[in-house]
Motif scaffolding. Structure first.
Motif, PDB file in Angstrom:
ATOM      1  N   ALA A   1      38.295  23.592  49.222  1.00 19.68           N
ATOM      2  CA  ALA A   1      36.854  23.364  49.335  1.00 19.68           C
ATOM      3  C   ALA A   1      36.498  22.636  50.619  1.00 19.68           C
ATOM      4  N   SER A   2      37.400  21.763  51.091  1.00 19.89           N
ATOM      5  CA  SER A   2      37.074  20.993  52.284  1.00 19.89           C
ATOM      6  C   SER A   2      37.763  21.527  53.528  1.00 19.89           C
ATOM      7  N   ASP A   3      38.392  22.710  53.423  1.00 20.83           N
ATOM      8  CA  ASP A   3      39.120  23.270  54.569  1.00 20.83           C
ATOM      9  C   ASP A   3      38.169  24.089  55.432  1.00 20.83           C
TER      10      ASP A   3
ATOM     11  N   TRP B   1      36.517  28.282  55.111  1.00 18.88           N
ATOM     12  CA  TRP B   1      35.136  28.736  55.095  1.00 18.88           C
ATOM     13  C   TRP B   1      34.829  29.618  56.292  1.00 18.88           C
ATOM     14  N   THR B   2      35.415  29.264  57.447  1.00 17.44           N
ATOM     15  CA  THR B   2      35.234  30.132  58.607  1.00 17.44           C
ATOM     16  C   THR B   2      35.781  31.525  58.313  1.00 17.44           C
ATOM     17  N   SER B   3      36.976  31.573  57.731  1.00 25.57           N
ATOM     18  CA  SER B   3      37.602  32.863  57.448  1.00 25.57           C
ATOM     19  C   SER B   3      36.810  33.649  56.413  1.00 25.57           C
TER      20      SER B   3
ATOM     21  N   LEU C   1      45.208  29.788  48.078  1.00 28.53           N
ATOM     22  CA  LEU C   1      44.283  30.675  48.801  1.00 28.53           C
ATOM     23  C   LEU C   1      44.365  32.094  48.245  1.00 28.53           C
ATOM     24  N   ALA C   2      45.589  32.538  47.930  1.00 25.96           N
ATOM     25  CA  ALA C   2      45.761  33.890  47.395  1.00 25.96           C
ATOM     26  C   ALA C   2      45.056  34.040  46.054  1.00 25.96           C
TER      27      ALA C   2
END
Lengths: 327, 278
Positions: free
Chosen positions: A94-96, A100-102, A302-303
């Motif tokens: 959530a804070s990465d 969010w960019t990806s 992430l997966a």
């Protein structure tokens, strides 16, 4: 009718099989028992036949799938012991900022590539509907990029988009559209455009074939009736063909969106995710975390998130197509 | 008169589109046979001034030798094709002709894996292969490729077997044939188109695959063609041998084109069998 001829030919061609006389009984009761017993034996044979495929899917698919969830709940280095961290990885997602960019980048990518692929594919399908000499060659030409690997295509377009030796800048310059060669892949916007163009070019043929199949299933009488009623080409497509193609459109859309979200090869080869990590797709980010930084736990989290996103997207799309009024 | 005009403009437009679609592939292949300086000439020439294999010669030493990497791709593709055809045909036969408990659940389960993208299980897959000492092995990669292909192969083969009339087997059963006999002597010739489709998709998937190959192979000698071309793309000492890159990509896509053009019918029928709800 051709099939029956073939069947007969095969029947005549079967070499003499060994006759197991123990299976032939004159006593009905014994014959009945034998039949029952052989039924059981036949069933077990079925299990044996499906065993290799099932084993592979279990070991190399089902188990890794479950493991993805399990690993995501840990801090899992490549060497050393994993430590349980519960939902820690998910909180970190959530804070990465790169996550969010990806996500945002991949979403924009899907939003551009999907309509392009679907619309052009549909147009091509309409174009190649007729039965004309050479139409098969045309269909083959449009479809060919689909069977070639995305990696090979990416290398080729990488070369074509190059500012010094690539044909695109050379062509644009000779037409007079640009004066200086553009470094397509050095700027995020032009890189986005370039990669989108490649992806659309490569995928269009596939949606074309899907639409061809869908159109083929509409009985010719429907189009005849439309013609008799005086409907023009546009009306025929818009009001008659499209509604009947709803299932096909749904399938094409879902596949195109999923495909865009899973894209990796073109980003890795064309830009390595640059410039400044701005063209890192979500699968690329999973790859980087798992196999460049070896943060296996975080990569797995992430997966899992990606899987959930795809599930939700597919569900929304299918629902929207089936019940457009409610959507 | 207008009909000829309309027909003519259709062909003109459609052909222009065809050229646009084929252009990158044609351009790369053409340029690969140009002499190396001409391949990077600016402005570029269209047809080679003379045919030259120099680019291929300059491609040859990359990695452990391009022949080795072509061989790697060929081997992994062979493993994938053979494995997929065998497991898919056996399983398709099993699901089609035998009623065992759990048959439907298992079939649906195998198909359901189509919904799961392999990209999301690469990390644990890497670990699982590690347990079997199959990382950095073409066999390991091949097994992974087979697994990716199985759902589609099983679906296609089961459909193929379902469409074989039962009367054929009945004759053989009465003659005392075993199930394997029936499969090999009666069914196989009939479902051959399905097998060809399965083999075709398996080959294309294995030959073109990039991400899993990058992840699951570490030693340079084992790398497949798409992966070793990264080296060519990166270049040496700051310069890229574009001619070698063109030669490499031509080698990468040419087998796909040839195989597809030859087996087009099987490809399309395989695709549509999957797309059209049976």
């Amino acid at each position: 009718m051709r099939e029956f001829g073939g069947v007969r030919a095969i029947l005549h061609g079967i070499p003499k099989l060994r006759i197991d006389r123990s299976l032939i009984r004159t006593d009905h009761r014994v014959a009945g028992t034998k039949w029952l017993a052989s039924l059981g034996r036949r069933d077990i044979a079925g299990v044996l036949y499906v065993m290799p495929a099932t084993l592979l899917v279990l070991v190399l698919f089902a188990v890794p799938l479950i493991l993805t969830g399990w690993i995501s709940l840990h801090d899992w280095p490549l060497i050393g012991d994993p430590t349980f961290s519960g939902l820690g990885n998910y909180k970190y997602i959530a804070s990465d900022p790169q996550f969010w960019t990806s996500i945002w980048f991949t979403t924009r990518f899907a939003l551009v590539v999907t309509p392009g692929t679907v619309l052009i594919g549909f147009g091509l399908a309409l174009l190649v509907r007729r039965v004309l000499p050479g139409i098969v060659a045309l269909r083959t030409a449009y479809f060919l990029p689909v069977v070639v690997g995305m990696s090979a295509c990416s290398y080729i377009w990488y070369w074509m988009f190059n500012d010094r030796v690539g044909i695109i800048d050379a062509g644009l310059k000779s037409i007079g559209l640009i004066r200086q060669p553009t470094e397509w892949l050095a700027d995020p916007t032009t890189a986005f455009i370039a990669i989108a163009v490649i992806t659309i070019w490569k995928s269009t043929g596939f949606s074309m074939v899907m639409f061809m199949v869908g159109l083929h299933e509409i009985p010719e009488e429907v189009f005849e009736a439309a013609r008799v009623d005086g409907a023009g080409a546009f009306q025929t497509v818009w009001r008659i063909a499209l509604p009947l193609l709803r299932q096909t459109i749904a399938l094409v859309l879902v596949l195109a969106v999923i495909g865009s979200f899973l894209a990796f090869d073109q980003f890795y080869i064309m830009t390595r995710g640059g410039p400044q990590n701005q063209t890192i797709s979500i699968v690329y980010w999973i790859f980087a975390n798992g196999f460049v930084y070896y943060r296996l736990g975080y990569g797995s989290a992430l997966a899992v998130v990606l899987l959930l996103i795809l599930l939700v997207l597919s569900a929304i799309q299918l629902r929207a197509i089936r019940h457009p009024a409610e959507a | 008169m207008t009909k000829t005009l309309r027909r003519g403009s259709f062909y003109a437009f459609a052909s222009a589109l065809a050229v646009a679609f084929l252009f990158p592939l044609l351009w790369a292949a053409l340029s690969s046979f140009k002499p190396p300086d001409e391949a990077v000439a600016s402005p570029p020439t269209f047809l080679p001034s003379h045919l030259s294999l120099d680019n291929y010669a300059k491609l040859a030493p990359y990695g452990a030798g391009i022949i080795r990497h072509l061989g790697n791709s060929a081997l992994v593709s062979l493993i994938c094709v053979a494995g997929t055809v065998v497991t898919g045909t056996l399983a398709g036969y099993g699901f089609s002709r035998f009623k065992f408990p759990g048959r439907n659940i298992l079939f649906v389960g195998i198909l359901a894996t189509l919904m799961i993208p392999f990209q999301s299980i690469l990390i644990p897959l890497f670990l699982v292969l590690g347990i079997f000492h199959l990382t950095d092995s073409l066999l390991g990669l091949g097994l992974v490729y087979i697994t990716f292909q199985i759902p589609f192969a099983v679906f296609l083969m089961r459909n193929s077997f379902d469409s074989v009339p039962r009367e054929l087997e009945d004759a053989a059963v009465i003659d005392g044939a075993s199930t394997l006999d029936i499969l090999v002597r009666v069914m196989l010739p009939i479902v051959r188109p399905g097998i060809v489709s399965v083999a075709l998709f398996a080959f294309l998937a294995a030959w073109n695959e990039f991400l899993a190959a990058v992840v699951l192979l570490s030693k340079s000698e084992n790398e497949t063609l798409p992966v070793i071309l990264l080296n060519v793309q990166i270049g040496r000492f700051g310069t890229i041998d574009w001619g070698a890159l063109q030669a490499g990509t031509t080698l990468a896509f040419l087998p796909c084109v040839i195989v597809f053009v030859l087996l087009q019918r099987n490809y399309i029928s395989g695709l549509t069998a999957g797309a059209v709800k049976a």
